[in-house]
Design a protein around this motif. Structure first.
Motif, PDB file in Angstrom:
ATOM      1  N   HIS A  48       0.721   6.543  12.727  1.00  0.00           N
ATOM      2  CA  HIS A  48       1.145   5.168  12.479  1.00  0.00           C
ATOM      3  C   HIS A  48       0.645   4.620  11.163  1.00  0.00           C
ATOM      4  N   THR A  49      -0.424   5.202  10.642  1.00  0.00           N
ATOM      5  CA  THR A  49      -1.044   4.574   9.481  1.00  0.00           C
ATOM      6  C   THR A  49      -0.453   5.050   8.168  1.00  0.00           C
TER       7      THR A  49
ATOM      8  N   TRP B 122       9.745  -2.193  -0.303  1.00  0.00           N
ATOM      9  CA  TRP B 122       9.572  -3.647  -0.490  1.00  0.00           C
ATOM     10  C   TRP B 122       8.507  -4.196   0.408  1.00  0.00           C
ATOM     11  N   ARG B 123       8.357  -3.562   1.579  1.00  0.00           N
ATOM     12  CA  ARG B 123       7.319  -4.003   2.516  1.00  0.00           C
ATOM     13  C   ARG B 123       5.940  -3.819   1.896  1.00  0.00           C
TER      14      ARG B 123
ATOM     15  N   PHE C  56       5.404  -6.230  -0.990  1.00  0.00           N
ATOM     16  CA  PHE C  56       5.090  -7.578  -0.521  1.00  0.00           C
ATOM     17  C   PHE C  56       3.660  -7.637   0.002  1.00  0.00           C
ATOM     18  N   ARG C  57       3.293  -6.574   0.740  1.00  0.00           N
ATOM     19  CA  ARG C  57       1.940  -6.534   1.291  1.00  0.00           C
ATOM     20  C   ARG C  57       0.901  -6.533   0.173  1.00  0.00           C
TER      21      ARG C  57
ATOM     22  N   VAL D 281       0.562  -9.992  -1.323  1.00  0.00           N
ATOM     23  CA  VAL D 281      -0.212 -10.904  -0.480  1.00  0.00           C
ATOM     24  C   VAL D 281      -1.699 -10.576  -0.568  1.00  0.00           C
ATOM     25  N   GLU D 282      -2.025  -9.277  -0.584  1.00  0.00           N
ATOM     26  CA  GLU D 282      -3.439  -8.879  -0.675  1.00  0.00           C
ATOM     27  C   GLU D 282      -4.058  -9.361  -1.987  1.00  0.00           C
TER      28      GLU D 282
ATOM     29  N   PHE E 155      -3.091 -11.833  -3.806  1.00  0.00           N
ATOM     30  CA  PHE E 155      -3.241 -13.280  -3.805  1.00  0.00           C
ATOM     31  C   PHE E 155      -4.395 -13.728  -2.912  1.00  0.00           C
ATOM     32  N   SER E 156      -4.523 -13.077  -1.750  1.00  0.00           N
ATOM     33  CA  SER E 156      -5.512 -13.576  -0.794  1.00  0.00           C
ATOM     34  C   SER E 156      -6.930 -13.343  -1.297  1.00  0.00           C
ATOM     35  N   GLY E 157      -7.144 -12.240  -2.012  1.00  0.00           N
ATOM     36  CA  GLY E 157      -8.464 -12.027  -2.596  1.00  0.00           C
ATOM     37  C   GLY E 157      -8.820 -13.147  -3.559  1.00  0.00           C
TER      38      GLY E 157
ATOM     39  N   LEU F  25      -9.001  -4.609  -5.654  1.00  0.00           N
ATOM     40  CA  LEU F  25      -9.589  -3.600  -4.766  1.00  0.00           C
ATOM     41  C   LEU F  25      -8.750  -3.452  -3.495  1.00  0.00           C
ATOM     42  N   ASN F  26      -8.291  -4.603  -2.938  1.00  0.00           N
ATOM     43  CA  ASN F  26      -7.428  -4.559  -1.754  1.00  0.00           C
ATOM     44  C   ASN F  26      -6.168  -3.757  -2.028  1.00  0.00           C
TER      45      ASN F  26
ATOM     46  N   ARG G 156      -6.747  -0.083  -2.216  1.00  0.00           N
ATOM     47  CA  ARG G 156      -6.909   0.561  -0.909  1.00  0.00           C
ATOM     48  C   ARG G 156      -5.562   0.857  -0.261  1.00  0.00           C
TER      49      ARG G 156
END
Lengths: 106, 251
Positions: free
Chosen positions: A33-34, A44-45, A48-49, A52-53, A55-57, A92-93, A96
């Motif tokens: 699954h990973t 695109w997923r 987008f992810r 978001v990472e 931005f959130s950092g 860094l996010n 990963r």
């Protein structure tokens, strides 16, 4: 006794058949699954992810900097330091997410 | 909605329900949808497994598929310890999924489009991951904030970055779900508004109304996309929770 053994055997073979059938029909079920697939429609997923990472950092860094400034009244130093650290954390996010799996760094 | 402006965000406004009673305890349609979702999931699971047939009918097969999907997911990411976390992951996944899908029904409300809800869910996972990692690793949990093999002189720079990166997890987890749901619902209402604006424009009902079919056709496609996005976001939320928990258990 014999009858029961036979019954068990038939159940076992049924399980095997079922597993083989599921493998054939539902190939995607056996994938881990990973793992990130290189399928184009899923790209695109990941993009987008990653956005978001990133931005959130930065957002967490700015929030902490703002909070510390407000608390210690050191405007604007904490904000400057922590937003830069937040950007680094965002990168860094993203690293990963996109790092090749054969690199073992954390 | 009628008129020349598009009120795209008005759909996310909360209205108190049940008159004075709802007003006094702050009971809005969001809470109502949450309660419906919470009731719906166990009822559907129980109804699906009512007959417990060896050869399942469609309803039971669907229930078993849902169960096995989450079961496989939590076991493949968390290993043997995943059995303990499976109920949590299952309820998390289906709460979000049901919320996303209930929001697509007319006159209902998608509670996952409010950042309060998604932040609460993400914080639940985040705090749970911290507690789990303290339980499994004790104080070695803090060693994660210093990357292995890095020179000690770099620690003042690396440790804050690692901590910020760790703290950004619930933020990204919640923003992703929230942004996806808001974007989807805003797009739906934009195209729905185009139809009304076309019909009430200078083109008249005859031509404008006819042209209004195209936004509706697009909206049907968007609903299909929303079904995909709703499932995908619930899946992403659940799988990321699994991965955070795995990291908490790890070593």
């Amino acid at each position: 006794m014999n009858n029961e053994e036979k019954k068990k055997e038939s159940f076992d073979s049924f399980d095997q058949k079922l597993a083989a059938f599921e493998k054939r029909v539902n190939a995607s079920k056996n994938k881990a699954h990973t793992e990130i697939s290189d399928n184009n429609s899923e790209l695109w997923r990941i993009v987008f992810r990653a956005g978001v990472e990133l931005f959130s950092g930065f957002a967490v860094g700015v929030a902490i900097g703002f909070g510390l400034d407000y608390w210690l009244s050191t405007k604007p130093w904490c904000m400057i330091v922590f937003s830069i650290l937040g950007m680094a954390a965002g990168v860094l996010n993203v690293w990963r997410i996109v790092k090749p799996s054969d690199i073992s760094t954390k | 909605m009628a008129g020349q402006t598009i009120d795209a965000l008005g759909q996310f406004k909360l209205h108190p329900l049940f008159g004075e009673f709802g007003k006094s305890i702050g009971f809005s349609q969001s809470e109502l949808m949450m309660i419906i979702a919470t009731v719906l999931i166990p009822v559907l699971v129980c109804l699906g497994m009512r007959r417990k047939a060896i050869v399942p009918d469609r309803f039971q097969a669907a229930t078993e598929m849902c169960y096995e999907f989450v079961h496989d997911m939590s076991l493949s990411t968390l290993g043997p310890a995943g059995k303990g976390f499976f109920p949590f992951i299952f309820s998390l996944f289906f709460f979000i999924l049901t919320g996303n899908y209930l929001g697509l029904l007319p006159f209902s409300f998608a509670f996952t489009s409010h950042i309060v809800v998604t932040v609460t869910l993400a914080l639940l996972v985040f705090i749970m991951a911290i507690i789990v990692s303290f339980k499994y690793q004790g104080l070695k949990f803090f060693a994660h904030f210093m990357p292995e093999g890095a020179p000690v002189a770099m620690a003042p720079l690396l440790v804050p970055i690692e901590i910020l990166s760790y703290l950004s997890r619930p933020v990204s987890l919640s923003i992703r779900l929230f942004a996806n749901m808001v974007a989807g619902h805003v797009m739906l209402i934009m195209f729905a508004a185009f139809t009304i604006m076309l019909a009430s424009s200078f083109l008249g009902v005859a031509i404008g109304g006819f042209l209004g079919i195209f936004p509706i056709a697009l909206n049907i496609a968007l609903i299909a996309l929303e079904l995909l996005v709703g499932a995908l976001q619930a899946y992403v939320f659940a799988i990321l929770s699994c991965m955070y928990l795995r990291e908490a258990i790890g070593h």
